[in-house]
Write a protein that holds these residues in place. Structure first.
Motif, PDB file in Angstrom:
ATOM      1  N   ASP A   6     139.992  62.281  -0.395  1.00 21.48           N
ATOM      2  CA  ASP A   6     139.571  62.825  -1.680  1.00 21.48           C
ATOM      3  C   ASP A   6     138.949  64.203  -1.396  1.00 21.48           C
ATOM      4  OD1 ASP A   6     138.340  63.498  -4.049  1.00 21.48           O
ATOM      5  OD2 ASP A   6     137.640  61.456  -4.464  1.00 21.48           O
ATOM      6  N   ASP A   8     137.953  66.531  -3.127  1.00 20.73           N
ATOM      7  CA  ASP A   8     136.831  66.883  -3.971  1.00 20.73           C
ATOM      8  C   ASP A   8     135.495  66.400  -3.399  1.00 20.73           C
ATOM      9  OD1 ASP A   8     136.227  68.165  -6.263  1.00 20.73           O
ATOM     10  OD2 ASP A   8     136.145  66.322  -7.466  1.00 20.73           O
ATOM     11  N   LYS A   9     135.550  65.328  -2.631  1.00 22.34           N
ATOM     12  CA  LYS A   9     134.311  64.772  -2.074  1.00 22.34           C
ATOM     13  C   LYS A   9     134.013  65.306  -0.680  1.00 22.34           C
ATOM     14  CE  LYS A   9     133.789  60.384  -4.468  1.00 22.34           C
ATOM     15  NZ  LYS A   9     133.576  58.950  -4.286  1.00 22.34           N
ATOM     16  N   CYS A  10     135.005  65.925  -0.068  1.00 24.10           N
ATOM     17  CA  CYS A  10     134.848  66.403   1.306  1.00 24.10           C
ATOM     18  C   CYS A  10     133.874  67.572   1.336  1.00 24.10           C
ATOM     19  CB  CYS A  10     136.203  66.837   1.838  1.00 24.10           C
ATOM     20  SG  CYS A  10     136.116  67.658   3.436  1.00 24.10           S
ATOM     21  N   CYS A  11     132.907  67.502   2.267  1.00 24.09           N
ATOM     22  CA  CYS A  11     131.929  68.575   2.371  1.00 24.09           C
ATOM     23  C   CYS A  11     132.183  69.433   3.601  1.00 24.09           C
ATOM     24  CB  CYS A  11     130.521  67.997   2.394  1.00 24.09           C
ATOM     25  SG  CYS A  11     130.260  66.942   3.820  1.00 24.09           S
ATOM     26  N   GLY A  12     133.282  69.182   4.280  1.00 19.69           N
ATOM     27  CA  GLY A  12     133.663  70.041   5.394  1.00 19.69           C
ATOM     28  C   GLY A  12     132.893  69.825   6.673  1.00 19.69           C
ATOM     29  N   ALA A  13     132.315  68.635   6.812  1.00 18.89           N
ATOM     30  CA  ALA A  13     131.508  68.350   7.998  1.00 18.89           C
ATOM     31  C   ALA A  13     132.347  68.379   9.270  1.00 18.89           C
ATOM     32  CB  ALA A  13     130.849  66.977   7.853  1.00 18.89           C
ATOM     33  N   GLY A  31     137.298  74.759   5.079  1.00 20.49           N
ATOM     34  CA  GLY A  31     136.877  73.618   5.892  1.00 20.49           C
ATOM     35  C   GLY A  31     137.219  72.251   5.319  1.00 20.49           C
ATOM     36  N   ILE A  32     137.910  72.217   4.180  1.00 18.19           N
ATOM     37  CA  ILE A  32     138.255  70.927   3.564  1.00 18.19           C
ATOM     38  C   ILE A  32     139.272  70.192   4.439  1.00 18.19           C
ATOM     39  CG2 ILE A  32     139.283  69.818   1.510  1.00 18.19           C
ATOM     40  CD1 ILE A  32     136.478  71.052   1.040  1.00 18.19           C
ATOM     41  N   CYS A  55     132.224  59.435   7.632  1.00 15.70           N
ATOM     42  CA  CYS A  55     132.423  60.610   6.775  1.00 15.70           C
ATOM     43  C   CYS A  55     131.246  60.732   5.796  1.00 15.70           C
ATOM     44  CB  CYS A  55     133.720  60.480   5.996  1.00 15.70           C
ATOM     45  SG  CYS A  55     133.857  61.691   4.659  1.00 15.70           S
ATOM     46  N   PRO A  56     130.495  61.820   5.863  1.00 14.82           N
ATOM     47  CA  PRO A  56     129.311  61.931   5.012  1.00 14.82           C
ATOM     48  C   PRO A  56     129.631  62.184   3.540  1.00 14.82           C
ATOM     49  CG  PRO A  56     129.613  63.937   6.269  1.00 14.82           C
ATOM     50  CD  PRO A  56     130.647  62.975   6.753  1.00 14.82           C
ATOM     51  N   GLY A  57     130.890  62.430   3.230  1.00 11.78           N
ATOM     52  CA  GLY A  57     131.250  62.632   1.827  1.00 11.78           C
ATOM     53  C   GLY A  57     131.890  61.395   1.220  1.00 11.78           C
ATOM     54  N   ALA A  58     132.001  60.326   1.993  1.00  8.31           N
ATOM     55  CA  ALA A  58     132.740  59.127   1.564  1.00  8.31           C
ATOM     56  C   ALA A  58     134.101  59.534   1.012  1.00  8.31           C
ATOM     57  CB  ALA A  58     131.934  58.313   0.535  1.00  8.31           C
ATOM     58  N   ALA A  61     139.494  57.053   2.612  1.00 10.22           N
ATOM     59  CA  ALA A  61     139.695  55.630   2.329  1.00 10.22           C
ATOM     60  C   ALA A  61     140.843  55.112   3.187  1.00 10.22           C
ATOM     61  CB  ALA A  61     139.990  55.417   0.849  1.00 10.22           C
TER      62      ALA A  61
ATOM     63  N   ASP B  59     125.794  57.940  -3.557  1.00  2.36           N
ATOM     64  CA  ASP B  59     125.523  58.979  -2.590  1.00  2.36           C
ATOM     65  C   ASP B  59     124.564  60.004  -3.192  1.00  2.36           C
ATOM     66  OD1 ASP B  59     125.875  59.867  -0.076  1.00  2.36           O
ATOM     67  OD2 ASP B  59     127.866  60.717  -0.383  1.00  2.36           O
ATOM     68  N   TRP B  72     130.623  66.030 -12.227  1.00  2.00           N
ATOM     69  CA  TRP B  72     131.045  64.656 -11.919  1.00  2.00           C
ATOM     70  C   TRP B  72     130.355  63.685 -12.856  1.00  2.00           C
ATOM     71  CZ3 TRP B  72     130.755  63.400  -5.934  1.00  2.00           C
ATOM     72  CH2 TRP B  72     131.675  64.212  -5.247  1.00  2.00           C
ATOM     73  N   ARG B  80     131.006  53.301  -2.566  1.00  2.00           N
ATOM     74  CA  ARG B  80     132.185  52.453  -2.344  1.00  2.00           C
ATOM     75  C   ARG B  80     132.587  51.807  -3.657  1.00  2.00           C
ATOM     76  NH1 ARG B  80     132.303  55.039   1.858  1.00  2.00           N
ATOM     77  NH2 ARG B  80     131.606  54.256   3.876  1.00  2.00           N
ATOM     78  N   ARG B 334     122.489  63.417   5.731  1.00  2.00           N
ATOM     79  CA  ARG B 334     123.496  62.434   5.373  1.00  2.00           C
ATOM     80  C   ARG B 334     124.308  61.939   6.568  1.00  2.00           C
ATOM     81  NH1 ARG B 334     126.617  59.355   4.562  1.00  2.00           N
ATOM     82  NH2 ARG B 334     127.710  58.752   2.661  1.00  2.00           N
ATOM     83  N   TYR B 360     123.054  67.388  12.269  1.00  2.00           N
ATOM     84  CA  TYR B 360     123.950  68.204  11.441  1.00  2.00           C
ATOM     85  C   TYR B 360     123.584  68.059   9.971  1.00  2.00           C
ATOM     86  CZ  TYR B 360     127.924  69.193   8.470  1.00  2.00           C
ATOM     87  OH  TYR B 360     128.698  69.662   7.443  1.00  2.00           O
ATOM     88  N   LYS B 369     128.778  77.592   1.299  1.00  2.00           N
ATOM     89  CA  LYS B 369     128.667  76.326   2.026  1.00  2.00           C
ATOM     90  C   LYS B 369     128.090  76.638   3.391  1.00  2.00           C
ATOM     91  CE  LYS B 369     132.747  73.955   0.171  1.00  2.00           C
ATOM     92  NZ  LYS B 369     132.576  72.513   0.314  1.00  2.00           N
ATOM     93  N   GLN B 371     126.803  75.177   6.988  1.00  2.00           N
ATOM     94  CA  GLN B 371     126.885  74.032   7.895  1.00  2.00           C
ATOM     95  C   GLN B 371     125.977  74.327   9.082  1.00  2.00           C
ATOM     96  OE1 GLN B 371     129.613  71.764   7.081  1.00  2.00           O
ATOM     97  NE2 GLN B 371     130.047  73.058   5.324  1.00  2.00           N
ATOM     98  N   PRO B 421     133.189  76.439   7.583  1.00  2.00           N
ATOM     99  CA  PRO B 421     132.947  75.087   8.099  1.00  2.00           C
ATOM    100  C   PRO B 421     133.757  74.770   9.351  1.00  2.00           C
ATOM    101  CG  PRO B 421     133.347  75.027   5.734  1.00  2.00           C
ATOM    102  CD  PRO B 421     133.681  76.415   6.191  1.00  2.00           C
ATOM    103  N   LYS B 422     135.021  75.153   9.334  1.00  2.00           N
ATOM    104  CA  LYS B 422     135.859  74.789  10.475  1.00  2.00           C
ATOM    105  C   LYS B 422     135.415  75.534  11.728  1.00  2.00           C
ATOM    106  CE  LYS B 422     140.490  74.421  12.295  1.00  2.00           C
ATOM    107  NZ  LYS B 422     141.924  74.341  12.011  1.00  2.00           N
TER     108      LYS B 422
END
Ligand SMILES: Cc1cc2nc3c(=O)[nH]c(=O)nc-3n(C[C@H](O)[C@H](O)[C@H](O)COP(=O)(O)OP(=O)(O)OC[C@H]3O[C@@H](n4cnc5c(N)ncnc54)[C@H](O)[C@@H]3O)c2cc1C
Ligand code: SF4
Lengths: 64, 440
Positions: A6, A8-13, A31-32, A55-58, A61, B59, B72, B80, B334, B360, B369, B371, B421-422
Motif C-alpha cells: 500500500d 499510500d502507507k509507506c513512509c520510506g523507511a 523512497g516509496i 514495516c513501520p507503515g503497516a 500485506a 497506528d 484519511w 491490521r 515507530r 531510526y 520527508k 529520515q 529516503p532511499k
C-alpha cells in the motif's frame, strides 16, 4: 505466497529492503517501496513475513 | 549483522522455557507486533492482549499527518484488518486499563477489579503526554500518568484547564483536535519537537494561522543538530508559521472557560482559539508503581529487554542496555516498536537475544520527508552529501533534497535524508550497519 503493498502507507523507511532486497526496493525520488517480486519463492517466505511485520507503515500485506 | 540475523530465531535456540500463557499489556504498535511475532515464531499457547483504549489497534504516526489533515478516514490508520487480528488467535480485552502489577506473581490488576496472571508478561503501555504546569494546576487535578489508571486514556484534553487546549497521543485526541481546527482560526503550538513541527505543518495546510512557541533554538534542534534544524525552522517560517523560539510559556489565558491565548515569559500574549501542547511525553508507568520493577526513565530492562523473571518491556515505555552502544537507551519511535517486538518475542520463547538496533525515525512536514538513522546528536559535525557522494557541498537549496552524515570524533554516528529516503537508507548500510551492532 502473495505480497501486496500500500504505497499510500509507506513512509520510506526501507526496513523491508534491508531485510529482503530481492523482493523490495525503493523509488529513487521519494523512497516509496517498489515490489520486485509479488510471489517470492519458498526460501524467502520467512524473511518477507518478517518484513511485513517490521514495516513501520503497516504497508506490506502477505497472503498465502 | 543485519536486522534479519538479529531477529530470526536460531535453530534450537528456543523451546527451553516456553511459557504456557503470555499477557501483553498495551495492544498498540509494540504490543500487537510482539503478539504477531510470538505466533510467527511458533508460539501456540494462550495469548491475551489488554488495552486501556476501546479501539481496534491503530497506528499513531498518521494521527498528526493524514488523519489530522482529514486525508484519511480514521479506519485507514488501523494497524491490521479484522481477519488478521482473528488469525492471531488471541484474546483482546479492550477499554480496561491495567491499574496495578505484581511482578513476582506476574499478576495484572485492571480497572474493573479483574486479576490476570500469566507465565510471561510483556509491558507495552507507551507514553503519556506531558502537560504544562499551568494546565495541570488549573482544575486541581493531577494528570500524571496512571494516577487513576489513566495511562493510555485519550480524548480528555478538553477537560485540562481551559477548553480548547489539546495534547495529541491517541485517535480520540486527533479527532477532537481535527474537529476543533476545522472551526478555529488561530492555533498556537507549544513545543518545537517532532510532534509540534508536524502539527504546525498540518494546521498550515488546513489554512490556520499558526504560531509555534518553544524553548529550543530551532525546530528539532535537539534531534537533528543546528544546521538541519535551521533549515527546517526556515521552511516553517517560509510556509507562514510565526515562530517564538528560545522562550518559555508563562501561562494560558482564558475567558468563559475557553482558551484565548498563550502568554510567554517575555510578557508577549499570543492570541489563540486553539492550543496544542506538544512538550514531550513520559513513559506510562503509573500502573507499575509498587510492582517491584525498577522504574527510571521507563521500565528498566537488561540488554534482553527483561525487567524481571518472566517480565519484559517493549516499545516507547522500555529502557534497556544497548550493548552495541554501551549505554542505556529508550526510543520513542515507530520502527523501534516493531523491531524490539521481534527480539522480545524470541526472548519470551527462551532465546537469549540482546537488542542492538540502529535507531531510526522519520517525520513528514509539508512536502518534506526527513529520515534519521543512528544517533544524530546536536554535538555532531554534519556534512552534506548528495546521492551518496561525499563532497561537503551544500544541498540543493532550491530543490531542498540532500543527505547528510553526522560524525562525532571522526566516527559516523548517524545519517539523515531530506527528501532522500532511499539515499539515506543506502548511507545507513554503508556507514552504520556494522558499527552500532558490532558487539551484538
Ligand atoms: C501523533 C504521533 C505521531 C507520530 N509520528 C511518528 C513518526 O512520524 N515517526 C516515528 O518514527 N514515530 C512516530 N510516532 C511515535 C510512534 O507512534 C510510537 O513510537 C509508537 O506508537 C510506540 O508504540 P508503543 O506500542 O510502544 O506505544 P503506544 O503506541 O503509545 O501504545 C501504548 C498502548 O498501551 C495502552 N495503554 C497505556 N496504558 C495502559 C494501561 N495502564 N493498561 C492497558 N493499556 C494501556 C494504550 O492505550 C496504547 O494502546 C508518533 C507518535 C504520535 C503520538
Ligand atoms: S518497510 Fe514499509 S514503510 Fe518502509 S519502505 Fe518498506 S513498505 Fe515502505
Amino acid at each position: 505466497m502473495k505480497v501486496t503493498i500500500d504505497e499510500d502507507k509507506c513512509c520510506g523507511a526501507g526496513s523491508c529492503v534491508l531485510l529482503a532486497p530481492e523482493v523490495f526496493d525503493q523509488r529513487e525520488d521519494d523512497g516509496i517501496v517498489i515490489l520486485l517480486d509479488a510471489e517470492p519463492g519458498e526460501d524467502r517466505h520467512a524473511v518477507v513475513r518478517e518484513a511485513a511485520a517490521v514495516c513501520p507503515g503497516a504497508a506490506i500485506a502477505v497472503s498465502e | 549483522m543485519t536486522h534479519a540475523d538479529m531477529c530470526r530465531p536460531a535453530p534450537g535456540e528456543r523451546g527451553v522455557t516456553t511459557p504456557g500463557s503470555v499477557l501483553i499489556v498495551g495492544a498498540s504498535a509494540a504490543g500487537l507486533s510482539t503478539a504477531e511475532a510470538l505466533r510467527r515464531q511458533g508460539y501456540e499457547g494462550r495469548l491475551t492482549l489488554l488495552d486501556a483504549e476501546p479501539h481496534l489497534p491503530y497506528d499513531r504516526p498518521p494521527l498528526s499527518k493524514q488523519v489530522l489533515a482529514g486525508a484519511w478516514e480514521p479506519a485507514r490508520a488501523q494497524l491490521r484488518g479484522q481477519a488478521q487480528l482473528e488469525a492471531l488467535n488471541a484474546a483482546f480485552v479492550r477499554g480496561e486499563p491495567a491499574v496495578a502489577f505484581d511482578a513476582a506473581a506476574r499478576e495484572v490488576h485492571t480497572s474493573t477489579g479483574r486479576a490476570m496472571r500469566a507465565d510471561a508478561v510483556v509491558i507495552a503501555t507507551g507514553l503519556t503526554p506531558c502537560r504544562l504546569p499551568c494546565q495541570e494546576s488549573r482544575n486541581g487535578q493531577n494528570r500524571e500518568d496512571g494516577q487513576s489508571g489513566r495511562d493510555g486514556q485519550s480524548g480528555q484534553s478538553g477537560r485540562n484547564g481551559p477548553a480548547g487546549v489539546h495534547v495529541l497521543r491517541g485517535l480520540d485526541d486527533a479527532l477532537t483536535l481535527r474537529a476543533h481546527l476545522t472551526a478555529a482560526r488561530r492555533l498556537v503550538v507549544v513545543g518545537e519537537g517532532v510532534l509540534g513541527g508536524e502539527v504546525a505543518a498540518t494546521a498550515r495546510g488546513m489554512g490556520l494561522d499558526v504560531t509555534l512557541a518553544g524553548l529550543g533554538s530551532g525546530i528539532l534542534a535537539g534531534q537533528l543538530g543546528e544546521q538541519v534544524s535551521a533549515l527546517l525552522t526556515r521552511t516553517h517560517a517560509e510556509r507562514g508559521v510565526v515562530l517564538r523560539l528560545g522562550v518559555a510559556v508563562a501561562e494560558l489565558t482564558g475567558a468563559d472557560g475557553r482558551v484565548t491565548g498563550v502568554r510567554l515569559a517575555t510578557g508577549e500574549l499570543l492570541p489563540a482559539d486553539a492550543v496544542v501542547v506538544a512538550i514531550g511525553s513520559r513513559p506510562a508507568t503509573g500502573w507499575l508503581e509498587g510492582s517491584g520493577l525498577a522504574l527510571g526513565d521507563g521500565v528498566e530492562c537488561d540488554a534482553r529487554c527483561r525487567a524481571a523473571e518472566g517480565v519484559y518491556a517493549v516499545g516507547d515505555v522500555a529502557s534497556w542496555e544497548h550493548e552495541g552502544l554501551g549505554r542505556r537507551l529508550r526510543l520513542e519511535n515507530r520502527t523501534n516498536a516493531t523491531e524490539q517486538a521481534q527480539v522480545v518475542a524470541a526472548n519470551v520463547l527462551g532465546a537469549d537475544r540482546a537488542y542492538t538496533p540502529i535507531p531510526y525515525f522519520w517525520t513528514d512536514q509539508y512536502d518534506i520527508k526527513i529520515q534519521a538513522h543512528g544517533l544524530l546528536s546536536a554535538a555532531a559535525e554534519v556534512s552534506i552529501v548528495e546521492g551518496g557522494v561525499e563532497g561537503g557541498v551544500e544541498g540543493d537549496a532550491e530543490q531542498r533534497r540532500f543527505a547528510a552524515i553526522y560524525r562525532e570524533g571522526g566516527q559516523v554516528t548517524g545519517v539523515l535524508g531530506w527528501n532522500m529516503p532511499k539515499q539515506a537508507r543506502l548511507l545507513r548500510q554503508q556507514h552504520l550497519v556494522t558499527r552500532p551492532l558490532a558487539s551484538a
